[in-house]
Design an enzyme around this catalytic site. Structure first.
Site, PDB file in Angstrom:
ATOM      1  N   GLU A  82     -90.725 140.367   8.168  1.00  0.00           N
ATOM      2  CA  GLU A  82     -92.267 139.963   9.101  1.00  0.00           C
ATOM      3  C   GLU A  82     -91.895 138.810  10.330  1.00  0.00           C
ATOM      4  O   GLU A  82     -91.393 138.330   9.681  1.00  0.00           O
ATOM      5  CB  GLU A  82     -93.022 140.492   8.816  1.00  0.00           C
ATOM      6  CG  GLU A  82     -93.803 141.637   7.876  1.00  0.00           C
ATOM      7  CD  GLU A  82     -94.971 141.731   7.117  1.00  0.00           C
ATOM      8  OE1 GLU A  82     -95.247 142.932   7.221  1.00  0.00           O
ATOM      9  OE2 GLU A  82     -94.467 140.784   6.561  1.00  0.00           O
ATOM     10  N   CYS A  96     -93.389 132.013  13.961  1.00  0.00           N
ATOM     11  CA  CYS A  96     -92.790 131.693  12.379  1.00  0.00           C
ATOM     12  C   CYS A  96     -92.031 133.405  12.030  1.00  0.00           C
ATOM     13  O   CYS A  96     -91.334 134.326  12.579  1.00  0.00           O
ATOM     14  CB  CYS A  96     -93.777 132.318  11.808  1.00  0.00           C
ATOM     15  SG  CYS A  96     -93.386 131.867  10.077  1.00  0.00           S
ATOM     16  N   CYS A 103     -87.482 136.763  -1.394  1.00  0.00           N
ATOM     17  CA  CYS A 103     -86.908 135.366  -1.459  1.00  0.00           C
ATOM     18  C   CYS A 103     -87.390 135.169  -2.427  1.00  0.00           C
ATOM     19  O   CYS A 103     -87.864 135.685  -3.346  1.00  0.00           O
ATOM     20  CB  CYS A 103     -88.389 134.053  -0.933  1.00  0.00           C
ATOM     21  SG  CYS A 103     -88.217 132.694  -1.770  1.00  0.00           S
ATOM     22  N   CYS A 107     -92.526 132.107  -5.928  1.00  0.00           N
ATOM     23  CA  CYS A 107     -93.662 131.130  -5.948  1.00  0.00           C
ATOM     24  C   CYS A 107     -95.395 131.266  -6.464  1.00  0.00           C
ATOM     25  O   CYS A 107     -94.647 132.712  -5.554  1.00  0.00           O
ATOM     26  CB  CYS A 107     -93.964 129.870  -4.916  1.00  0.00           C
ATOM     27  SG  CYS A 107     -92.631 129.050  -4.770  1.00  0.00           S
ATOM     28  N   CYS A 110     -97.247 132.870  -3.373  1.00  0.00           N
ATOM     29  CA  CYS A 110     -96.695 133.796  -1.911  1.00  0.00           C
ATOM     30  C   CYS A 110     -96.075 135.158  -2.318  1.00  0.00           C
ATOM     31  O   CYS A 110     -95.652 135.409  -3.299  1.00  0.00           O
ATOM     32  CB  CYS A 110     -95.441 133.192  -1.630  1.00  0.00           C
ATOM     33  SG  CYS A 110     -94.499 132.808  -0.364  1.00  0.00           S
ATOM     34  N   GLU A 154     -86.650 131.045   1.613  1.00  0.00           N
ATOM     35  CA  GLU A 154     -86.173 129.817   1.924  1.00  0.00           C
ATOM     36  C   GLU A 154     -84.947 129.768   2.707  1.00  0.00           C
ATOM     37  O   GLU A 154     -83.567 129.462   2.196  1.00  0.00           O
ATOM     38  CB  GLU A 154     -85.800 129.855   0.332  1.00  0.00           C
ATOM     39  CG  GLU A 154     -85.336 127.839   0.338  1.00  0.00           C
ATOM     40  CD  GLU A 154     -86.205 127.320   1.085  1.00  0.00           C
ATOM     41  OE1 GLU A 154     -87.296 127.001   1.074  1.00  0.00           O
ATOM     42  OE2 GLU A 154     -85.419 126.353   1.600  1.00  0.00           O
ATOM     43  N   SER A 208     -92.574 121.802   1.370  1.00  0.00           N
ATOM     44  CA  SER A 208     -93.746 122.872   1.021  1.00  0.00           C
ATOM     45  C   SER A 208     -93.917 121.876  -0.884  1.00  0.00           C
ATOM     46  O   SER A 208     -93.020 121.570  -1.520  1.00  0.00           O
ATOM     47  CB  SER A 208     -93.634 124.110   0.854  1.00  0.00           C
ATOM     48  OG  SER A 208     -93.315 124.228   1.360  1.00  0.00           O
ATOM     49  N   CYS A 325     -99.205 132.784   7.021  1.00  0.00           N
ATOM     50  CA  CYS A 325     -98.386 132.130   5.969  1.00  0.00           C
ATOM     51  C   CYS A 325     -98.438 132.477   4.313  1.00  0.00           C
ATOM     52  O   CYS A 325     -99.545 132.463   3.564  1.00  0.00           O
ATOM     53  CB  CYS A 325     -98.280 130.677   5.768  1.00  0.00           C
ATOM     54  SG  CYS A 325     -98.048 129.791   6.780  1.00  0.00           S
TER      55      CYS A 325
HETATM   56  N1  SAH Z   1     -89.291 129.422   1.929  1.00  0.00           N
HETATM   57  C1  SAH Z   1     -90.217 127.938   2.546  1.00  0.00           C
HETATM   58  C2  SAH Z   1     -90.539 128.666   3.705  1.00  0.00           C
HETATM   59  C3  SAH Z   1     -91.159 129.870   3.587  1.00  0.00           C
HETATM   60  S1  SAH Z   1     -92.847 129.755   3.694  1.00  0.00           S
HETATM   61  C4  SAH Z   1     -91.310 127.389   2.074  1.00  0.00           C
HETATM   62  O1  SAH Z   1     -91.682 127.875   0.807  1.00  0.00           O
HETATM   63  O2  SAH Z   1     -91.478 126.038   2.236  1.00  0.00           O
HETATM   64  C5  SAH Z   1     -93.562 128.653   4.112  1.00  0.00           C
HETATM   65  C6  SAH Z   1     -94.615 128.453   4.008  1.00  0.00           C
HETATM   66  O3  SAH Z   1     -95.851 128.818   3.880  1.00  0.00           O
HETATM   67  C7  SAH Z   1     -94.820 126.902   3.083  1.00  0.00           C
HETATM   68  O4  SAH Z   1     -95.477 125.657   2.692  1.00  0.00           O
HETATM   69  C8  SAH Z   1     -95.683 127.872   1.935  1.00  0.00           C
HETATM   70  O5  SAH Z   1     -96.175 127.172   0.341  1.00  0.00           O
HETATM   71  C9  SAH Z   1     -96.365 128.371   2.064  1.00  0.00           C
HETATM   72  N2  SAH Z   1     -97.442 129.172   1.372  1.00  0.00           N
HETATM   73  C10 SAH Z   1     -96.481 130.850   0.243  1.00  0.00           C
HETATM   74  N3  SAH Z   1     -97.977 131.154   0.264  1.00  0.00           N
HETATM   75  C11 SAH Z   1     -98.821 130.433   0.493  1.00  0.00           C
HETATM   76  C12 SAH Z   1    -100.089 131.068   0.811  1.00  0.00           C
HETATM   77  N4  SAH Z   1    -100.717 131.799  -0.212  1.00  0.00           N
HETATM   78  N5  SAH Z   1    -101.128 131.007   2.108  1.00  0.00           N
HETATM   79  C13 SAH Z   1    -100.806 130.085   2.480  1.00  0.00           C
HETATM   80  N6  SAH Z   1     -99.723 129.567   2.726  1.00  0.00           N
HETATM   81  C14 SAH Z   1     -98.923 129.727   1.978  1.00  0.00           C
HETATM   82 FE1  SF4 Z   2     -90.383 131.377  -1.210  1.00  0.00          FE
HETATM   83 FE2  SF4 Z   2     -91.340 129.470   0.501  1.00  0.00          FE
HETATM   84 FE3  SF4 Z   2     -92.721 131.819  -0.756  1.00  0.00          FE
HETATM   85 FE4  SF4 Z   2     -92.026 129.843  -2.352  1.00  0.00          FE
HETATM   86  S1  SF4 Z   2     -93.574 129.821  -0.809  1.00  0.00           S
HETATM   87  S2  SF4 Z   2     -91.174 131.770  -3.138  1.00  0.00           S
HETATM   88  S3  SF4 Z   2     -89.835 129.249  -1.743  1.00  0.00           S
HETATM   89  S4  SF4 Z   2     -90.593 132.318   1.192  1.00  0.00           S
END
Ligand code: SAH
Ligand code: SF4
Length: 335
Positions: A82, A96, A103, A107, A110, A154, A208, A325
């Protein structure tokens, strides 16, 4: 579309045809070789066979110029990723981009992380996402202003291909897209931060963070187990010394998980350094937690500001199409 086929499709052709093809794809943004009017008809037909330009995507959202749009792109091997177009308040457009299918970092907040990891994207597949939105906006008389690597995956676990894509976007011969308009977000892969510091590129770095202590951070981000905050911030400081560039710390506000007064106070302590910026992000529901209330968010921001930190609070767009995000699961709709 698989742009890596172009080279072999043109191997019998003279150099100037290669230059014309690049111009047609990356500058004129054609989506079918029939639009490449500088080419003879036979070549256009052959290229449509050997290197078709269509990008297979399902779009949702984008019903007006102010609402975000999400595209689910199907790759050559059938995997899907996506990418999101985000209209900004000032009328500009950000896109984006995803860097991996899934990934591996898991986390817990996410949607991408919860679905596990499939594979890294090739640079061409990252460029294809950019190209998709460039074509889309061109049809509406617009263009891409900013790029964020905040989609699925990531970026620093796919460093080489991400950098190849960044350099390609930046290349005056192709998109000529300024590196200053590109931001890479990492969950804290130290080796990637070190490597980026050594690139002669003015790309923006975002970290992050989401928690002010290792204990809390490792509850929500398993990667924190391998990268303690101390080491992470040392790598960021070394990056700042080397590049002189600002670094954005992303902090997701999750109700009763990381949004207490003491979290803000601890955060202010560890982030009180020159060229550190904090961006508070509303948590977009992915099933497990609740977002912090508006009053809690305001209080958290106020505590950071009182401590003298530069803070911004991002508005969340795209929840209605699961394009916000952390909500990018990359799943195809069941038909
Ligand atoms: N893996 C990288 C980049 C992709 S995630 C990273 O984690 O930085 C992009 C952003 O979306 C990150 O800052 C991540 O923490 C955030 N994110 C993940 N899950 C989210 C959620 N449920 N609500 C808002 N932001 C979220
Ligand atoms: Fe991966 Fe970024 Fe999602 Fe964490 S927030 S699982 S590093 S995509």
């Amino acid at each position: 579309m698989d742009i890596s086929l172009l080279h072999s499709a043109l191997k019998e052709e003279k150099k100037f045809r290669h230059v014309q093809a690049d111009q047609a794809i990356f500058v004129d943004l054609i989506d079918d070789w029939s639009q490449a009017s500088v080419f003879p008809g036979t070549l256009r037909e052959r290229l449509n066979q050997d290197c078709p330009l269509e990008i297979k995507a399902e779009i949702s959202g984008g019903t007006n110029k102010k609402s975000p749009a999400k595209a689910l792109i199907t790759l050559a091997d059938g995997e899907a990723i996506e990418t999101v177009l985000i209209p900004q308040a000032d009328g500009r457009f950000a896109v984006c981009l995803s860097s991996q299918v899934g990934c591996p970092l898991g986390c817990v907040f996410c949607a991408t992380g919860m679905n596990g990891f499939t594979r890294n994207l090739k640079a061409e597949e990252i460029i294809e996402q950019f190209l998709f939105w460039a074509r889309y906006l061109k049809k509406q008389g617009g263009k891409i202003d900013n790029v964020v690597f905040m989609g699925q995956g990531e970026p620093f676990l796919n460093y080489d291909e991400v950098m190849k894509a960044v350099k390609f976007l930046n290349d005056p011969e192709t998109f000529n897209f300024g590196a200053r308009r590109i931001s890479i977000s990492t969950a804290g892969i130290i080796n990637g931060i070190k490597r980026l510091a050594g690139e002669k590129l003015q790309v923006n770095l975002a970290i992050s963070l989401h928690a002010p202590s290792d204990k809390l951070r490792s509850n929500i981000m398993p990667v924190a187990g391998q990268t303690p905050l101390k080491k992470l911030l040392e790598a960021v400081d070394a990056y700042i010394i080397k590049t002189g560039r600002r670094v954005m710390f992303e902090y997701l506000l999750i109700k009763e998980v990381n949004d207490r007064d003491e979290d803000a106070i601890m955060l202010a302590k560890i982030l009180d350094k020159p060229l550190y910026l904090v961006n508070l992000i509303p948590y977009n529901p992915t099933g497990r937690f609740l977002p912090s209330s508006p009053s809690r968010t305001a209080r958290f921001k106020e505590l950071l500001e009182k401590a003298g930190l530069p803070v911004t609070a991002r508005r969340s767009l795209g929840q209605e199409i699961e394009a916000a995000c952390g909500q990018l699961a990359g799943k195809k709709k069941k038909s």
